[in-house]
Design a protein around this motif. Structure first.
Motif, short mmCIF file in Angstrom:
data_model
loop_
_atom_site.label_atom_id
_atom_site.label_comp_id
_atom_site.label_asym_id
_atom_site.label_seq_id
_atom_site.Cartn_x
_atom_site.Cartn_y
_atom_site.Cartn_z
N ALA A 162 0.83 -1.20 0.00
CA ALA A 162 0.00 0.00 0.00
C ALA A 162 0.87 1.25 0.00
CB ALA A 162 -0.92 0.01 1.22
N TRP A 163 0.36 2.32 -0.62
CA TRP A 163 1.02 3.63 -0.61
C TRP A 163 1.03 4.16 0.82
CZ3 TRP A 163 2.24 6.94 -5.01
CH2 TRP A 163 2.56 8.25 -4.66
N GLY A 164 2.12 4.80 1.21
CA GLY A 164 2.21 5.39 2.54
C GLY A 164 1.87 6.87 2.52
N GLY A 165 0.91 7.28 3.30
CA GLY A 165 0.54 8.69 3.39
C GLY A 165 -0.88 8.84 3.88
N VAL A 166 -1.16 9.98 4.54
CA VAL A 166 -2.49 10.26 5.09
C VAL A 166 -2.95 11.61 4.56
CG1 VAL A 166 -3.82 10.70 7.18
CG2 VAL A 166 -2.10 8.90 7.17
N SER A 167 -4.20 11.67 4.13
CA SER A 167 -4.79 12.92 3.64
C SER A 167 -5.46 13.64 4.80
CB SER A 167 -5.80 12.63 2.54
OG SER A 167 -5.18 11.98 1.46
N SER A 168 -4.82 14.71 5.28
CA SER A 168 -5.30 15.39 6.48
C SER A 168 -5.66 16.85 6.25
CB SER A 168 -4.22 15.34 7.58
OG SER A 168 -4.01 14.03 8.02
N LEU A 169 -5.53 17.35 5.02
CA LEU A 169 -5.64 18.78 4.80
C LEU A 169 -7.00 19.33 5.20
CD1 LEU A 169 -4.17 21.27 3.78
CD2 LEU A 169 -4.97 20.73 1.48
N GLN A 170 -8.07 18.73 4.73
CA GLN A 170 -9.41 19.26 5.01
C GLN A 170 -9.78 19.15 6.48
OE1 GLN A 170 -12.52 17.87 2.41
NE2 GLN A 170 -14.15 18.43 3.83
N LEU A 171 -9.37 18.08 7.12
CA LEU A 171 -9.80 17.80 8.49
C LEU A 171 -8.79 18.26 9.54
CD1 LEU A 171 -11.09 14.15 7.92
CD2 LEU A 171 -12.46 16.23 8.00
N GLY A 172 -7.64 18.78 9.12
CA GLY A 172 -6.54 19.01 10.04
C GLY A 172 -6.88 19.86 11.24
N LEU A 173 -7.51 21.01 11.02
CA LEU A 173 -7.80 21.90 12.14
C LEU A 173 -8.78 21.25 13.11
CD1 LEU A 173 -7.48 24.59 13.56
CD2 LEU A 173 -9.18 25.57 12.00
N SER A 174 -9.80 20.60 12.60
CA SER A 174 -10.76 19.91 13.47
C SER A 174 -10.09 18.79 14.26
CB SER A 174 -11.91 19.34 12.64
OG SER A 174 -12.65 20.36 12.01
N LEU A 175 -9.23 18.03 13.60
CA LEU A 175 -8.56 16.92 14.26
C LEU A 175 -7.69 17.40 15.41
CD1 LEU A 175 -7.48 14.99 11.05
CD2 LEU A 175 -8.94 14.03 12.85
N VAL A 176 -6.86 18.38 15.12
CA VAL A 176 -5.92 18.86 16.14
C VAL A 176 -6.67 19.54 17.28
CG1 VAL A 176 -3.97 20.37 16.59
CG2 VAL A 176 -4.04 19.03 14.49
N TRP A 177 -7.69 20.33 16.95
CA TRP A 177 -8.45 21.00 17.99
C TRP A 177 -9.21 20.00 18.86
CZ3 TRP A 177 -9.05 24.22 21.52
CH2 TRP A 177 -10.29 24.57 22.06
N SER A 178 -9.78 18.97 18.25
CA SER A 178 -10.51 17.95 19.02
C SER A 178 -9.61 17.33 20.08
CB SER A 178 -11.04 16.85 18.08
OG SER A 178 -12.00 17.36 17.19
N GLU A 179 -8.38 17.03 19.71
CA GLU A 179 -7.45 16.42 20.65
C GLU A 179 -6.91 17.44 21.64
OE1 GLU A 179 -5.47 13.10 22.21
OE2 GLU A 179 -6.88 13.11 20.53
N ALA A 180 -6.59 18.64 21.15
CA ALA A 180 -6.00 19.66 22.01
C ALA A 180 -6.95 20.08 23.13
CB ALA A 180 -5.60 20.88 21.17
N ARG A 181 -8.23 20.24 22.81
CA ARG A 181 -9.18 20.71 23.83
C ARG A 181 -9.32 19.68 24.95
NH1 ARG A 181 -14.68 19.30 23.28
NH2 ARG A 181 -15.37 21.42 23.76
N GLU A 182 -9.18 18.40 24.62
CA GLU A 182 -9.23 17.36 25.64
C GLU A 182 -8.01 17.44 26.56
OE1 GLU A 182 -11.70 15.19 26.25
OE2 GLU A 182 -12.84 16.26 24.69
N ARG A 183 -6.94 18.06 26.07
CA ARG A 183 -5.71 18.20 26.85
C ARG A 183 -5.59 19.57 27.50
NH1 ARG A 183 -1.88 14.15 25.25
NH2 ARG A 183 -2.85 12.72 23.75
N GLY A 184 -6.65 20.39 27.39
CA GLY A 184 -6.64 21.70 28.02
C GLY A 184 -5.81 22.74 27.30
N ILE A 185 -5.55 22.50 26.01
CA ILE A 185 -4.74 23.43 25.22
C ILE A 185 -5.68 24.40 24.51
CG2 ILE A 185 -3.15 23.61 23.26
CD1 ILE A 185 -2.16 20.78 24.04
#
Length: 276
Positions: A162-185
């Motif tokens: 399989a090709w190696g790589g993840v498509s994160s451009l459209q979801l990136g801000l939501s992904l990082v914010w979802s995790e960051a808010r759980e960590r109090g960031i």
């Protein structure tokens, strides 16, 4: 690499490095089959660690700027911090997939999760977050993959082909914010990691901050909005994502480029050059 850095140093330009040591990977077990553990073993942390150490020493000797792409090994954080403290001109990025996904949760045959360097364990993810908070890691960058469905999702779910790589451009801000808010960031810190810090590394003019004279590149973001990510709703060309079905907090409602609202059927990008 050191010769290249000497040339780049004279231009005050930047060497960007995919930091995995070839010989270490060649000596590791070769990946095959649908098991993620086998693929993870084929790209050991030591491959990253050795390559990063080599970049640090070359940057130290030449005084040139070097940038480590898509850091996934938390083992490298102490040497990166020490190099920065010594004045080595080093910057480092990591990516949404290393901050939100963990090896323990990757199902057999789920080649949408394959990327290089690989997604590692939950404890490693926690240390990457700490590296962001303490400033060892400078920024978060999408590292968006253009892989087509046939290359990314082989019928047999083989991580070796399989090709190696993840498509994160459209979801990136939501992904990082979802995790960051759980960590109090706070959201302001997430924006700095994903906007002003990358603009500073790339030295692109008029980007990365809301300021007089800058381009009016703006995102209207609902930090409390919740939704599920589904591949059929993605706007990028190839509908493959390890985030399919994942619940997210924070949605991009509108985007503006140089003051004009983005319409996906009207490209408005421009080639950016560094100003003296």
């Amino acid at each position: 690499m050191e010769r290249d850095l000497e040339v780049l140093g004279g231009l005050d330009s930047l060497l960007i490095v995919h930091a995995e040591d070839h010989d270490t990977i060649e000596a590791a077990p070769q990946p095959h089959g649908p098991g993620y553990a086998g693929f993870l073993a084929s790209r050991p942390r030591d491959a990253e660690n050795r390559a990063i150490a080599a970049v640090i020493e070359a940057a130290r000797r030449t005084g040139a700027r070097a940038h480590i792409l898509h850091l996934s090994s938390s083992d490298a954080l102490p040497m990166i911090a020490a190099a920065k403290a010594d004045g080595v001109r080093l910057t480092v990025e990591t990516c949404p997939h290393y901050l939100t996904l963990v090896a323990e949760d990757v199902p057999d045959g789920a080649t949408a999760f394959k990327c290089c360097p690989p997604i590692r364990e939950a404890a490693n993810r926690d240390l990457l977050w700490q590296g962001l908070v303490d400033g060892t890691i400078d920024c978060i960058v999408s590292d968006h993959s253009p892989a087509t469905v046939d290359l990314k999702l082989p019928a047999d779910g083989d991580f070796g082909t399989a090709w190696g790589g993840v498509s994160s451009l459209q979801l990136g801000l939501s992904l990082v914010w979802s995790e960051a808010r759980e960590r109090g960031i706070p959201l302001e810190q997430v924006v700095a990691w994903m906007s002003s810090a990358p603009a500073a590394v790339a030295r692109v003019p008029r980007k990365g901050a809301i300021a007089v004279g800058n381009d009016a590149d703006l995102v209207i973001f609902g930090p409390e909005d919740t939704y599920e990510a589904h591949v059929e709703q993605l706007q990028h060309k190839n509908p493959v994502s390890p985030y399919d079905g994942r619940g997210l907090t924070g949605r991009v409602r509108q985007t503006y480029l140089r003051g004009e609202r983005i319409h996906l059927d009207v490209p408005r990008g421009r080639f950016l050059t560094r100003e003296a």
